[in-house]
Scaffold this motif. Structure first.
Motif, PDB file in Angstrom:
ATOM      1  N   CYS A  53      53.701   8.527 -22.549  1.00 24.06           N
ATOM      2  CA  CYS A  53      52.522   8.019 -23.502  1.00 24.06           C
ATOM      3  C   CYS A  53      51.884   6.784 -22.845  1.00 24.06           C
ATOM      4  O   CYS A  53      52.670   5.807 -22.507  1.00 24.06           O
ATOM      5  CB  CYS A  53      52.992   7.702 -24.969  1.00 24.06           C
ATOM      6  SG  CYS A  53      54.091   8.779 -25.824  1.00 24.06           S
ATOM      7  N   SER A  54      50.668   6.709 -22.781  1.00 24.84           N
ATOM      8  CA  SER A  54      49.969   5.521 -22.570  1.00 24.84           C
ATOM      9  C   SER A  54      49.471   4.882 -23.656  1.00 24.84           C
ATOM     10  O   SER A  54      48.931   5.726 -24.597  1.00 24.84           O
ATOM     11  CB  SER A  54      48.558   5.546 -21.399  1.00 24.84           C
ATOM     12  OG  SER A  54      47.654   6.189 -22.247  1.00 24.84           O
ATOM     13  N   ILE A  55      49.660   3.860 -23.959  1.00 26.05           N
ATOM     14  CA  ILE A  55      49.406   3.076 -25.390  1.00 26.05           C
ATOM     15  C   ILE A  55      48.140   1.940 -25.007  1.00 26.05           C
ATOM     16  O   ILE A  55      48.711   0.928 -24.204  1.00 26.05           O
ATOM     17  CB  ILE A  55      50.527   2.070 -25.922  1.00 26.05           C
ATOM     18  CG1 ILE A  55      51.496   3.323 -26.328  1.00 26.05           C
ATOM     19  CG2 ILE A  55      50.146   1.590 -27.099  1.00 26.05           C
ATOM     20  CD1 ILE A  55      52.862   2.863 -26.616  1.00 26.05           C
ATOM     21  N   SER A  56      46.971   1.985 -25.700  1.00 27.42           N
ATOM     22  CA  SER A  56      45.971   1.210 -25.275  1.00 27.42           C
ATOM     23  C   SER A  56      45.283   0.591 -26.495  1.00 27.42           C
ATOM     24  O   SER A  56      45.433   1.225 -27.581  1.00 27.42           O
ATOM     25  CB  SER A  56      45.002   1.738 -24.437  1.00 27.42           C
ATOM     26  OG  SER A  56      44.380   2.893 -24.835  1.00 27.42           O
ATOM     27  N   CYS A  57      44.547  -0.352 -26.252  1.00 19.14           N
ATOM     28  CA  CYS A  57      43.941  -1.052 -27.475  1.00 19.14           C
ATOM     29  C   CYS A  57      42.601  -1.391 -27.100  1.00 19.14           C
ATOM     30  O   CYS A  57      42.568  -2.171 -26.272  1.00 19.14           O
ATOM     31  CB  CYS A  57      44.629  -2.064 -28.321  1.00 19.14           C
ATOM     32  SG  CYS A  57      43.977  -2.899 -29.607  1.00 19.14           S
ATOM     33  N   GLU A  58      41.489  -0.959 -27.626  1.00 16.94           N
ATOM     34  CA  GLU A  58      40.325  -1.557 -27.186  1.00 16.94           C
ATOM     35  C   GLU A  58      39.913  -1.133 -25.863  1.00 16.94           C
ATOM     36  O   GLU A  58      39.441  -2.194 -24.928  1.00 16.94           O
ATOM     37  CB  GLU A  58      39.816  -2.813 -27.546  1.00 16.94           C
ATOM     38  CG  GLU A  58      39.470  -2.760 -29.253  1.00 16.94           C
ATOM     39  CD  GLU A  58      39.671  -4.338 -29.862  1.00 16.94           C
ATOM     40  OE1 GLU A  58      39.698  -5.451 -29.075  1.00 16.94           O
ATOM     41  OE2 GLU A  58      39.659  -4.266 -31.098  1.00 16.94           O
ATOM     42  N   GLY A  59      40.484  -0.087 -25.297  1.00 16.49           N
ATOM     43  CA  GLY A  59      40.072   0.182 -23.824  1.00 16.49           C
ATOM     44  C   GLY A  59      41.157  -0.611 -22.820  1.00 16.49           C
ATOM     45  O   GLY A  59      40.915  -0.470 -21.631  1.00 16.49           O
ATOM     46  N   ARG A  60      42.015  -1.399 -23.541  1.00 17.57           N
ATOM     47  CA  ARG A  60      42.922  -2.221 -22.528  1.00 17.57           C
ATOM     48  C   ARG A  60      44.012  -1.504 -22.673  1.00 17.57           C
ATOM     49  O   ARG A  60      44.674  -1.046 -23.834  1.00 17.57           O
ATOM     50  CB  ARG A  60      43.033  -3.723 -23.196  1.00 17.57           C
ATOM     51  CG  ARG A  60      43.523  -4.779 -22.081  1.00 17.57           C
ATOM     52  CD  ARG A  60      42.719  -6.118 -22.709  1.00 17.57           C
ATOM     53  NE  ARG A  60      43.163  -6.289 -24.166  1.00 17.57           N
ATOM     54  CZ  ARG A  60      44.365  -6.747 -24.587  1.00 17.57           C
ATOM     55  NH1 ARG A  60      45.307  -7.082 -23.992  1.00 17.57           N
ATOM     56  NH2 ARG A  60      44.800  -6.884 -25.864  1.00 17.57           N
ATOM     57  N   GLN A  61      44.601  -1.159 -21.450  1.00 18.07           N
ATOM     58  CA  GLN A  61      46.088  -0.512 -21.398  1.00 18.07           C
ATOM     59  C   GLN A  61      47.108  -1.453 -21.487  1.00 18.07           C
ATOM     60  O   GLN A  61      47.178  -2.549 -21.002  1.00 18.07           O
ATOM     61  CB  GLN A  61      46.168   0.069 -19.979  1.00 18.07           C
ATOM     62  CG  GLN A  61      47.462   0.497 -19.546  1.00 18.07           C
ATOM     63  CD  GLN A  61      47.641   1.856 -20.445  1.00 18.07           C
ATOM     64  OE1 GLN A  61      46.689   2.551 -20.587  1.00 18.07           O
ATOM     65  NE2 GLN A  61      48.931   2.064 -20.723  1.00 18.07           N
ATOM     66  N   LEU A  62      47.977  -1.466 -22.792  1.00 13.02           N
ATOM     67  CA  LEU A  62      49.110  -2.008 -23.217  1.00 13.02           C
ATOM     68  C   LEU A  62      50.459  -1.861 -22.578  1.00 13.02           C
ATOM     69  O   LEU A  62      50.948  -2.750 -21.744  1.00 13.02           O
ATOM     70  CB  LEU A  62      48.969  -2.149 -24.581  1.00 13.02           C
ATOM     71  CG  LEU A  62      47.946  -2.380 -25.358  1.00 13.02           C
ATOM     72  CD1 LEU A  62      48.148  -2.782 -26.889  1.00 13.02           C
ATOM     73  CD2 LEU A  62      47.432  -4.114 -24.968  1.00 13.02           C
ATOM     74  N   ARG A  63      50.575  -0.543 -22.542  1.00 13.01           N
ATOM     75  CA  ARG A  63      52.089  -0.196 -22.182  1.00 13.01           C
ATOM     76  C   ARG A  63      52.020   1.254 -21.837  1.00 13.01           C
ATOM     77  O   ARG A  63      51.291   2.010 -22.033  1.00 13.01           O
ATOM     78  CB  ARG A  63      53.014  -0.126 -23.306  1.00 13.01           C
ATOM     79  CG  ARG A  63      53.422  -1.602 -23.870  1.00 13.01           C
ATOM     80  CD  ARG A  63      54.424  -2.166 -23.133  1.00 13.01           C
ATOM     81  NE  ARG A  63      54.109  -3.561 -23.400  1.00 13.01           N
ATOM     82  CZ  ARG A  63      54.909  -4.301 -24.151  1.00 13.01           C
ATOM     83  NH1 ARG A  63      55.710  -3.561 -25.170  1.00 13.01           N
ATOM     84  NH2 ARG A  63      54.640  -5.436 -24.689  1.00 13.01           N
ATOM     85  N   PHE A  64      52.993   1.573 -21.046  1.00 12.83           N
ATOM     86  CA  PHE A  64      53.593   3.196 -20.856  1.00 12.83           C
ATOM     87  C   PHE A  64      54.743   3.334 -21.628  1.00 12.83           C
ATOM     88  O   PHE A  64      55.757   2.502 -21.382  1.00 12.83           O
ATOM     89  CB  PHE A  64      53.729   3.432 -19.526  1.00 12.83           C
ATOM     90  CG  PHE A  64      52.470   3.659 -18.554  1.00 12.83           C
ATOM     91  CD1 PHE A  64      51.579   4.905 -18.967  1.00 12.83           C
ATOM     92  CD2 PHE A  64      51.797   2.998 -17.823  1.00 12.83           C
ATOM     93  CE1 PHE A  64      50.332   5.136 -18.550  1.00 12.83           C
ATOM     94  CE2 PHE A  64      50.568   3.002 -17.230  1.00 12.83           C
ATOM     95  CZ  PHE A  64      49.835   4.149 -17.496  1.00 12.83           C
ATOM     96  N   ALA A  65      55.209   4.259 -22.235  1.00 15.33           N
ATOM     97  CA  ALA A  65      56.349   4.482 -23.069  1.00 15.33           C
ATOM     98  C   ALA A  65      56.579   5.850 -23.534  1.00 15.33           C
ATOM     99  O   ALA A  65      55.827   6.794 -23.329  1.00 15.33           O
ATOM    100  CB  ALA A  65      56.160   3.364 -24.448  1.00 15.33           C
ATOM    101  N   PHE A  66      57.847   6.124 -24.107  1.00 16.56           N
ATOM    102  CA  PHE A  66      58.355   7.224 -24.534  1.00 16.56           C
ATOM    103  C   PHE A  66      58.035   7.389 -25.918  1.00 16.56           C
ATOM    104  O   PHE A  66      58.007   8.689 -26.700  1.00 16.56           O
ATOM    105  CB  PHE A  66      59.618   7.625 -24.186  1.00 16.56           C
ATOM    106  CG  PHE A  66      59.801   7.665 -22.551  1.00 16.56           C
ATOM    107  CD1 PHE A  66      59.380   8.756 -21.954  1.00 16.56           C
ATOM    108  CD2 PHE A  66      60.490   6.532 -22.193  1.00 16.56           C
ATOM    109  CE1 PHE A  66      59.487   8.719 -20.568  1.00 16.56           C
ATOM    110  CE2 PHE A  66      60.565   6.628 -20.691  1.00 16.56           C
ATOM    111  CZ  PHE A  66      60.173   7.666 -19.899  1.00 16.56           C
ATOM    112  N   SER A  67      58.153   6.356 -26.871  1.00 18.19           N
ATOM    113  CA  SER A  67      58.017   6.504 -28.198  1.00 18.19           C
ATOM    114  C   SER A  67      57.083   5.258 -28.676  1.00 18.19           C
ATOM    115  O   SER A  67      57.324   4.056 -28.340  1.00 18.19           O
ATOM    116  CB  SER A  67      59.444   6.477 -28.937  1.00 18.19           C
ATOM    117  OG  SER A  67      60.027   5.089 -28.585  1.00 18.19           O
ATOM    118  N   ALA A  68      56.497   5.330 -29.923  1.00 15.61           N
ATOM    119  CA  ALA A  68      55.703   4.375 -30.525  1.00 15.61           C
ATOM    120  C   ALA A  68      55.630   4.654 -31.899  1.00 15.61           C
ATOM    121  O   ALA A  68      55.637   5.739 -32.437  1.00 15.61           O
ATOM    122  CB  ALA A  68      54.188   4.471 -30.033  1.00 15.61           C
ATOM    123  N   MET A  69      56.366   3.586 -32.672  1.00 14.49           N
ATOM    124  CA  MET A  69      56.465   3.823 -34.114  1.00 14.49           C
ATOM    125  C   MET A  69      55.872   2.707 -35.016  1.00 14.49           C
ATOM    126  O   MET A  69      56.180   1.702 -34.525  1.00 14.49           O
ATOM    127  CB  MET A  69      58.043   3.768 -34.540  1.00 14.49           C
ATOM    128  CG  MET A  69      58.879   4.692 -33.788  1.00 14.49           C
ATOM    129  SD  MET A  69      60.766   4.681 -34.369  1.00 14.49           S
ATOM    130  CE  MET A  69      61.552   4.354 -33.051  1.00 14.49           C
TER     131      MET A  69
END
Ligand SMILES: *[C@@H]1O[C@H](CO)[C@@H](O)[C@H](O)[C@H]1NC(C)=O
Ligand SMILES: *[C@@H]1O[C@H](CO)[C@@H](O)[C@H](O)[C@H]1NC(C)=O
Ligand SMILES: *[C@@H]1O[C@H](CO)[C@@H](O)[C@H](O)[C@H]1NC(C)=O
Length: 278
Positions: A53-69
């Motif tokens: 999973c790629s996790i981003s906020c307002e177009g900014r890439q924050l993390r790559f991860a397998f889970s987000a809770m």
């Protein structure tokens, strides 16, 4: 020589984890967290592509991860972080119990694109009070969830599991949590909703709820609306790491982004695991 499957049967995974750190990756890929098993996979050349999973906020890439809770998993981790003087296992139990004792739903709005959908125009939106919203790109096998936190996704099928638990009573929520370790279906509750998804976006809302003037169409600009939660914090548990994001978080699946040594556990026998999940 033992095959990896035999090795899985014979090895016990001993994870001594601090709160929040997870071995769900090793457990999902190798069946257990054991260097011998990992070495066997490398020797035998077993490769497994894994969705990330790629996790981003307002177009900014924050993390790559397998889970987000978001919600329960994030609050538990945040609470554990304020009790670092406790031994890790004690801290984890304490944080779980304390978060359960003061269980509160989060007002939020989230949208998702089902895996079966063809384009991004197929966002479906939910808005309301949720105890927990989790997104996982791999099944996340662990001791408290031997079939996985997200048993209906695969390591590599270009899909993430979205599990949304709406507000309910504490006793019903505990019943749901306990099912992860039992043979019964943990998602068979009226307040639990699951989807196979390609993308999810979630934003916390004011306690009074999200503004109603947002249309469900792609053109609406709900993403840039300023949001302040009554709680003040918006802890996400990203692979066991705390991330506070007050704005909208966008999570997308990246198919087979990582190549790991291992094999999908779905063909293997049930592993003997002792890993922590939260
Ligand atoms: C991935 O696998 C799960 C479980 O089999 C299924 O529900 C989901 O639809 C699959 N996703 C895709 C994109 O095939
Ligand atoms: C959440 O659900 C419980 C049980 O139905 C209820 O008592 C509680 O008031 C609800 N919380 C909110 C903020 O509505
Ligand atoms: C789901 O739960 C209901 C009652 O709570 C039960 O009747 C039903 O058999 C369950 N279904 C599955 C597939 O477990």
């Amino acid at each position: 020589m033992e095959t990896p499957i035999e090795a899985r049967k014979h090895c016990l995974c001993r994870c001594t984890l601090s709160v929040g750190s997870t071995d769900v990756v090793a457990c999902s890929v190798h069946g257990l967290r054991h260097p011998v098993t990992a070495a066997l996979h490398i020797i035998l050349g077993h490769r497994q592509a894994v969705d990330v999973c790629s996790i981003s906020c307002e177009g900014r890439q924050l993390r790559f991860a397998f889970s987000a809770m978001f919600g329960f998993g994030g609050r538990t981790l945040a609470l554990a972080g304020t009790h670092r003087w406790m031994p890790p296992s004690q801290r984890r139990d304490f944080a779980l119990l304390k978060t359960l004792a003061s269980l509160k739903p989060e007002a939020c709005e989230f949208s998702f694109v089902p895996s079966s959908g063809r384009s991004d125009s197929q966002w479906q939106t939910r808005r309301g009070l949720y105890l927990s919203v989790s997104v996982m790109s791999i099944p996340c096998l662990c001791s408290v969830a031997p079939r996985g936190l997200a048993p209906f996704t695969r390591l590599n099928n270009n899909s993430m599991a979205l599990i949304a638990t709406a507000n309910t009573s504490r006793s019903e929520f505990i019943k749901h949590l306990k099912r992860y370790g039992s043979p019964s279906n943990q998602f068979n509750f009226s307040f639990v909703e699951t989807h196979a998804v390609r993308a999810v976006r979630l934003r916390p809302c004011l306690w009074s709820g999200c503004p109603d003037d947002t249309s469900e169409s792609e053109g609406s600009d709900i993403r840039s609306a300023p949001v302040i939660s009554a709680e003040g914090t918006h802890p996400w548990n990203i692979d066991g790491e705390l991330l506070d994001v007050p704005g909208e978080v966008l999570i997308r699946v990246h198919p087979g982004l990582l190549m790991l040594f291992g094999a999908d556990m779905e063909e293997a026998e049930e592993p003997l695991l002792k890993c922590s999940c939260i």
